[in-house]
Scaffold this motif. Structure first.
Motif, PDB file in Angstrom:
ATOM      1  N   GLY A  31       0.627  14.621  -8.427  1.00  0.00           N
ATOM      2  CA  GLY A  31       1.492  13.664  -9.121  1.00  0.00           C
ATOM      3  C   GLY A  31       2.951  14.049  -9.015  1.00  0.00           C
ATOM      4  N   LEU A  32       3.247  15.332  -9.190  1.00  0.00           N
ATOM      5  CA  LEU A  32       4.629  15.805  -9.076  1.00  0.00           C
ATOM      6  C   LEU A  32       5.146  15.640  -7.645  1.00  0.00           C
ATOM      7  CD1 LEU A  32       4.462  19.108 -11.185  1.00  0.00           C
ATOM      8  CD2 LEU A  32       5.639  16.997 -11.821  1.00  0.00           C
ATOM      9  N   ALA A  33       4.288  15.960  -6.684  1.00  0.00           N
ATOM     10  CA  ALA A  33       4.696  15.888  -5.274  1.00  0.00           C
ATOM     11  C   ALA A  33       4.931  14.449  -4.827  1.00  0.00           C
ATOM     12  CB  ALA A  33       3.632  16.544  -4.400  1.00  0.00           C
ATOM     13  N   PRO A  50       1.629  17.497 -22.726  1.00  0.00           N
ATOM     14  CA  PRO A  50       0.222  17.296 -23.116  1.00  0.00           C
ATOM     15  C   PRO A  50      -0.762  17.954 -22.147  1.00  0.00           C
ATOM     16  CG  PRO A  50       1.445  15.235 -23.270  1.00  0.00           C
ATOM     17  CD  PRO A  50       2.326  16.205 -22.566  1.00  0.00           C
ATOM     18  N   PHE A  51      -0.423  17.951 -20.846  1.00  0.00           N
ATOM     19  CA  PHE A  51      -1.288  18.611 -19.861  1.00  0.00           C
ATOM     20  C   PHE A  51      -1.333  20.124 -20.108  1.00  0.00           C
ATOM     21  CE2 PHE A  51      -0.191  14.656 -17.652  1.00  0.00           C
ATOM     22  CZ  PHE A  51      -1.437  14.260 -17.206  1.00  0.00           C
ATOM     23  N   ASP A  52      -0.187  20.660 -20.506  1.00  0.00           N
ATOM     24  CA  ASP A  52      -0.109  22.088 -20.815  1.00  0.00           C
ATOM     25  C   ASP A  52      -0.998  22.430 -22.017  1.00  0.00           C
ATOM     26  OD1 ASP A  52       1.024  24.689 -20.347  1.00  0.00           O
ATOM     27  OD2 ASP A  52       2.277  24.399 -22.117  1.00  0.00           O
ATOM     28  N   GLU A  53      -0.971  21.566 -23.021  1.00  0.00           N
ATOM     29  CA  GLU A  53      -1.807  21.777 -24.214  1.00  0.00           C
ATOM     30  C   GLU A  53      -3.293  21.669 -23.862  1.00  0.00           C
ATOM     31  OE1 GLU A  53      -0.458  18.911 -27.015  1.00  0.00           O
ATOM     32  OE2 GLU A  53       1.544  19.782 -27.204  1.00  0.00           O
ATOM     33  N   ILE A  54      -3.615  20.688 -23.012  1.00  0.00           N
ATOM     34  CA  ILE A  54      -5.013  20.500 -22.602  1.00  0.00           C
ATOM     35  C   ILE A  54      -5.515  21.725 -21.845  1.00  0.00           C
ATOM     36  CG2 ILE A  54      -6.524  19.184 -21.049  1.00  0.00           C
ATOM     37  CD1 ILE A  54      -4.762  16.719 -21.734  1.00  0.00           C
ATOM     38  N   LYS A  55      -4.665  22.242 -20.947  1.00  0.00           N
ATOM     39  CA  LYS A  55      -5.071  23.414 -20.169  1.00  0.00           C
ATOM     40  C   LYS A  55      -5.329  24.609 -21.080  1.00  0.00           C
ATOM     41  CE  LYS A  55      -3.999  26.137 -16.078  1.00  0.00           C
ATOM     42  NZ  LYS A  55      -4.551  27.374 -16.634  1.00  0.00           N
ATOM     43  N   ASP A  56      -4.456  24.797 -22.080  1.00  0.00           N
ATOM     44  CA  ASP A  56      -4.664  25.897 -23.035  1.00  0.00           C
ATOM     45  C   ASP A  56      -5.985  25.743 -23.773  1.00  0.00           C
ATOM     46  OD1 ASP A  56      -2.448  27.443 -22.537  1.00  0.00           O
ATOM     47  OD2 ASP A  56      -1.175  26.419 -24.003  1.00  0.00           O
ATOM     48  N   SER A  98      -5.138  19.790  -9.744  1.00  0.00           N
ATOM     49  CA  SER A  98      -4.859  19.036  -8.515  1.00  0.00           C
ATOM     50  C   SER A  98      -4.138  17.732  -8.813  1.00  0.00           C
ATOM     51  CB  SER A  98      -6.177  18.739  -7.782  1.00  0.00           C
ATOM     52  OG  SER A  98      -6.820  19.938  -7.408  1.00  0.00           O
ATOM     53  N   ILE A  99      -4.546  17.064  -9.900  1.00  0.00           N
ATOM     54  CA  ILE A  99      -3.930  15.781 -10.267  1.00  0.00           C
ATOM     55  C   ILE A  99      -2.448  15.964 -10.586  1.00  0.00           C
ATOM     56  CG2 ILE A  99      -3.856  14.012 -12.080  1.00  0.00           C
ATOM     57  CD1 ILE A  99      -6.914  14.256 -12.216  1.00  0.00           C
TER      58      ILE A  99
END
Length: 389
Positions: free
Chosen positions: A274-276, A372-378, A269-270
């Motif tokens: 953030g992108l929007a 980094p968000f992509d790495e965290i999600k993985d 959600s964050i």
């Protein structure tokens, strides 16, 4: 109503649709108006008299056998009435893992097929060819008899596992979702533990229907308690419960279970919000989507590959993102950056609007920010992910 296959006449016919049947002896097709078997029996009697007599004798023998072999308690049971008349005398006690009935149900479960699959024409033709003496039963037989036998067998083994890990304390994940197919909300309970051999164990223990409009904390708490008690567990055996951040807080507190947030949903959600919130960035992403959509045209895609061939570059396709998934947007942007040079060469010959230098800079900043968000999600999505993640 689903077609029924209880009559012995189905040893000589195969169903074609809902109101037609084909004779396996002469391969002629006959109408079943009203979905009865009268016309089929008349055909056997007039055209295949020997087989008709065999069918009558077989029927009489089966009925005589039923009178002597079905226990009184089964005959009188409301639940087991199906075993005598509707399901050809197949008793629960006589169904074993090597029977064809059992194997058919096992196939439906393992391959995640609906029980109505046994009514499909392809399946009926296969069974008629491979096992012509086997009578395919109704959906109710497989779901009301065999499914319960398989469930009890699997549940017995799961119960052994649950008792072996109780002393090690058990953690749970709970999730609730709305099933649009049947229009109900479901509560799913999954058990996680480390056994005495330090092996990870995880089991889906229960999927319960949440009924009514007032799904308050007390109701969900009672559901949770009932689900763990069903497997001989108490709140004292629960190490913790992980659930979606902010969901069912009150219910778990009422149940007395320690609980932690599954923050991946919050992270999603964050990032999306953030992108929007960045209008300039949203415009750039929208522009990239327009470029990606251009290459859904096969001619455009082939022209791009020709440019890559001429430059001796790997043939990469443009990725189209899914707007509700920020990860797919990241992958679209990364691929667009990899194709930057070939896209400019393509744009020199085709009418396509690419990003300017300022937009490419913002574009790269966005990619670097999202990595980094992509790495965290993985890391958080791994089966070995810990609470510290």
């Amino acid at each position: 109503m689903a077609p029924q296959y209880f009559s012995a006449v189905w040893d000589y016919f195969i169903l074609l649709g809902t109101e037609r049947a084909k004779c396996l002896l002469c391969e002629k097709c006959y109408s079943r108006k009203g979905r009865s078997t009268t016309s089929l029996k008349n055909h056997l009697r007039s055209m295949h008299n020997n087989q008709y007599k065999e069918m009558i004798n077989s029927k009489n023998e089966s009925e005589e056998k039923l009178k002597t072999t079905i226990p009184l308690e089964v005959k009188n049971s409301n639940v087991k009435q199906i075993t005598k008349s509707r399901f050809e005398g197949a008793k629960v006690s006589e169904v074993n893992p090597n029977s064809l009935d059992y194997r058919i149900c096992e196939m439906l479960i393992v391959d995640d097929l609906p029980v109505s699959h046994v009514q499909n024409l392809g399946f009926l033709r296969l069974m008629a060819k491979t096992t012509p003496l086997y009578r395919v039963k109704s959906c109710q037989f497989y779901s009301n008899v065999i499914y319960h036998i398989i469930y009890k067998s699997v549940a017995k083994e799961i119960l052994k596992i649950v008792y072996s890990i109780k002393e090690c304390k058990v953690s749970f994940t709970v999730d609730s979702w709305f099933n649009r197919t049947v229009g109900v909300s479901l509560l799913i309970l999954t058990c996680h533990a480390i056994n005495n051999e330090f092996e990870r164990t995880n089991l889906v223990l229960s999927v319960e229907t949440l009924q009514g409009e007032n799904l308050n904390c007390e109701y969900i708490s009672e559901k949770f308690d009932a689900m763990i008690m069903k497997w001989g567990l108490r709140n004292d055996d629960v190490h913790c419960v992980m659930r979606v951040a902010g969901a069912d807080d009150g219910a778990l507190c009422i149940s007395g279970a320690h609980n932690i947030d599954y923050n991946l949903h919050t992270l999603q959600s964050i990032v999306l919000s953030g992108l929007a919130s960045q209008k300039g960035l949203s415009a750039i992403i929208s522009k990239c989507r327009t470029i990606a959509n251009h290459f859904t045209n096969l001619t455009a895609a082939e022209d791009l590959k020709k440019i890559q061939d001429s430059m001796q570059l790997p043939q990469l396709e443009v990725i189209q993102d899914e707007p509700t998934s920020w990860r797919s947007t990241l992958y679209m942007l990364q691929r667009m950056h990899s194709l930057k040079e070939t896209l400019h060469l393509y744009a020199a010959k085709a009418e396509i609007s690419l990003l300017n230098n300022t937009e490419w800079k913002v574009f790269l900043d966005c990619v670097n920010l999202l990595k980094p968000f992509d790495e965290i999600k993985d890391r958080m999505s791994e089966t070995t992910s810990s609470i510290s993640h």
